[in-house]
Design an enzyme around this catalytic site. Structure first.
Site, PDB file in Angstrom:
ATOM      1  CE1 TYR A  31      32.288  40.220  45.751  1.00  0.00           C
ATOM      2  CE2 TYR A  31      32.643  38.348  44.322  1.00  0.00           C
ATOM      3  CZ  TYR A  31      33.126  39.466  44.948  1.00  0.00           C
ATOM      4  OH  TYR A  31      34.424  39.832  44.779  1.00  0.00           O
ATOM      5  CE  LYS A  32      32.420  43.843  44.622  1.00  0.00           C
ATOM      6  NZ  LYS A  32      33.542  43.997  43.711  1.00  0.00           N
TER       7      LYS A  32
ATOM      8  CG  ASP B  90      35.981  45.334  37.010  1.00  0.00           C
ATOM      9  OD1 ASP B  90      34.809  45.078  37.326  1.00  0.00           O
ATOM     10  OD2 ASP B  90      36.969  44.908  37.640  1.00  0.00           O
TER      11      ASP B  90
ATOM     12  CG  PHE C  83      39.074  46.120  42.669  1.00  0.00           C
ATOM     13  CD1 PHE C  83      38.446  46.538  43.837  1.00  0.00           C
ATOM     14  CD2 PHE C  83      39.363  44.777  42.522  1.00  0.00           C
ATOM     15  CE1 PHE C  83      38.100  45.622  44.816  1.00  0.00           C
ATOM     16  CE2 PHE C  83      39.023  43.859  43.510  1.00  0.00           C
ATOM     17  CZ  PHE C  83      38.389  44.289  44.662  1.00  0.00           C
TER      18      PHE C  83
ATOM     19  NE  ARG D 287      33.153  50.507  49.734  1.00  0.00           N
ATOM     20  CZ  ARG D 287      33.412  49.447  48.968  1.00  0.00           C
ATOM     21  NH1 ARG D 287      33.832  49.620  47.734  1.00  0.00           N
ATOM     22  NH2 ARG D 287      33.278  48.222  49.428  1.00  0.00           N
TER      23      ARG D 287
HETATM   24  C1  LIG Z   1      34.643  43.180  43.685  1.00  0.00           C
HETATM   25  C2  LIG Z   1      35.496  43.487  42.507  1.00  0.00           C
HETATM   26  C3  LIG Z   1      36.178  42.481  41.846  1.00  0.00           C
HETATM   27  C4  LIG Z   1      36.115  41.064  42.348  1.00  0.00           C
HETATM   28  O1  LIG Z   1      36.951  40.197  41.689  1.00  0.00           O
HETATM   29  P1  LIG Z   1      36.868  38.637  42.016  1.00  0.00           P
HETATM   30  O2  LIG Z   1      37.951  38.052  41.230  1.00  0.00           O
HETATM   31  O3  LIG Z   1      35.513  38.148  41.574  1.00  0.00           O
HETATM   32  O4  LIG Z   1      37.054  38.473  43.492  1.00  0.00           O
HETATM   33  C5  LIG Z   1      36.913  42.815  40.720  1.00  0.00           C
HETATM   34  N1  LIG Z   1      36.976  44.099  40.280  1.00  0.00           N
HETATM   35  C6  LIG Z   1      36.336  45.102  40.922  1.00  0.00           C
HETATM   36  C7  LIG Z   1      36.416  46.491  40.402  1.00  0.00           C
HETATM   37  C8  LIG Z   1      35.594  44.820  42.063  1.00  0.00           C
HETATM   38  O5  LIG Z   1      34.979  45.796  42.700  1.00  0.00           O
END
Ligand SMILES: *Cc1c(COP(=O)(O)O)cnc(C)c1O
Length: 408
Positions: free
Chosen positions: A220-221, A195, A126, A367
């Site tokens: 938020y997921k 993560d 990510f 997805r």
């Molecule tokens: C959604 C997501 C994030 C989000 O990071 P924010 O800093 O909270 O916006 C980080 N890492 C992964 C793998 C994600 O899927």
């Protein structure tokens, strides 16, 4: 009626979690397959936010820091999230965004491995994870090294301070064997930071049992905390006393209300706090976390696997021209399936126009996410059958489906 539709109806009728969908504010006509990007709104969040804003803030004013327990909310909510990720209550705190928590914990890990500077990760991780390492590299504190996932174990040399991986890959859905990679990193003298953004609330996670050092995750997921919900951070108990993180804000101080000139970190997980927590946002997240806890992680995982297996089989038969790039073994993937097509963006837009909401990840991935608390098997079948129809009718060629917004 197709066999698949009948099968979806049978599975929905037999689904022990079917009743939980009613706890979310969802239009029955919408098949929402994007809870892995933004979870749906729990109905109870509306009342909770109203209570926090009107009652606790409006009427309670500043007294609510004590009276409504605002000051302890990051730890209290952290403890609830801990139960969903195989951690002990005092090992998790809720704070900031994933990106900011990555900065704190990558820095802390580097400080714990003097003489080593490499932070090892994979290309295609990510972006924020890779960018945060890069930021530390530009300050001369880290050296970013990216190797393909099959080569990670071999790349764990004696210069590696930290292995930073996303447990479930956001694009492919592939899931790492957390215990195995953690062991490999430890054997090489490195620490590990996981993560869990695409894991928490959807797949089995056993941070303590795996021997993990650090973790971060998203609110938020699958935790349904709302757009920009606070994130969480985990530190294994054995590291808590010595851990030093660089964002030495007053909320992480051992005695913030003594207003001293010099920083002294809190002894426990609160040392990961920086500034004042966002109470309204954290209260909304608490509702989502409470819902996931009430359903139970095992039941969520069981249904997630059923949903994705049903969809994978139906897609393979009905829409064979979209290859699935997610692992075929449900135990080796997260709660999503990804399909490749040259015109994935347009297909996704055409699906959305038919109220089937999935998402697109550049350059060519469609997805579909399966948030088990509210996704119905009928939603999965609709995604498959509408996709078949959109391809057969070539509806995806409509010019409006090629227009792109700022967020895709
Ligand atoms: C959604 C997501 C994030 C989000 O990071 P924010 O800093 O909270 O916006 C980080 N890492 C992964 C793998 C994600 O899927």
């Amino acid at each position: 009626m197709s066999n698949w539709q009948a099968e979806a109806e049978r599975l929905d009728a037999a689904d022990p979690l079917a009743g939980w969908r009613g706890e979310f504010l969802l239009d029955p006509a919408v098949a929402y397959l994007d809870g892995n990007s933004l979870g749906a709104l729990p109905k109870a969040t509306l009342a909770r936010v109203e209570q926090v804003v009107r009652g606790e803030w409006g009427e309670g004013l500043i007294g609510s820091w004590n009276d409504a327990g605002w000051i302890d909310l990051p730890q209290k909510l952290g403890a609830k999230i801990a139960a969903l990720v195989g951690a002990r209550p005092h090992e998790v705190v809720c704070a900031d965004s994933v990106s900011v928590n990555l900065f704190k914990l990558i820095s802390a890990a580097l400080a714990m491995r003097p003489g080593r500077k490499v932070v090892l990760s994979e290309p295609g991780n990510f972006p924020t994870d890779l960018y945060m390492i890069e930021g530390l590299e530009k300050q001369g504190l880290a050296e970013r090294r990216l190797v393909d996932r099959d080569a990670i174990e071999a790349a764990l040399g004696d210069d590696v301070a930290l292995l930073l991986l996303t447990h479930v890959h956001y694009k492919s859905g592939a899931m790492f064997d957390m215990a195995r990679l953690t062991r490999a990193a430890h054997d090489a003298g490195a620490l590990v930071l996981w993560d869990l953004s695409h894991s928490a609330g959807a797949v089995p996670v056993e941070l303590d049992a795996a021997g993990a050092d650090f973790a971060v995750g998203c609110g938020y997921k699958y935790l349904n905390g709302g757009p920009g919900a606070p994130a969480f951070a985990y530190v294994a108990e054995r590291h808590l006393a010595a851990l030093k993180q660089p964002l030495s804000g007053w909320m992480g101080h051992k005695a913030p209300f003594e207003f001293r000139d010099d920083y002294e970190p809190a002894p426990g997980i609160e040392k990961l706090l920086c500034g004042t927590p966002s109470i309204i946002a954290m209260s909304a997240l608490e509702v989502g976390v409470d819902l996931m806890s009430a359903i139970g992680i095992e039941a969520l995982v069981g249904k997630s696997r059923q949903l994705s297996e049903f969809t994978r089989a139906a897609m393979a038969e009905v829409v064979p021209e979209l290859p699935c790039i997610s692992p075929a073994d449900p135990e080796r993937r997260g709660s999503q399936l990804s399909f490749r097509h040259e015109h994935a963006y347009e297909l996704c837009q055409a699906l959305i126009a038919r109220k089937v909401i999935g998402d697109f990840r550049a350059p060519d991935v469609l997805r579909l996410g399966f948030a088990p608390a509210y996704v119905r098997f009928a939603d999965c079948w609709r995604a498959v059958s509408e996709l078949r129809d959109i391809l057969d009718s070539e509806e995806w060629r409509k010019p409006e489906y090629a227009e792109r917004g700022a967020v895709t």
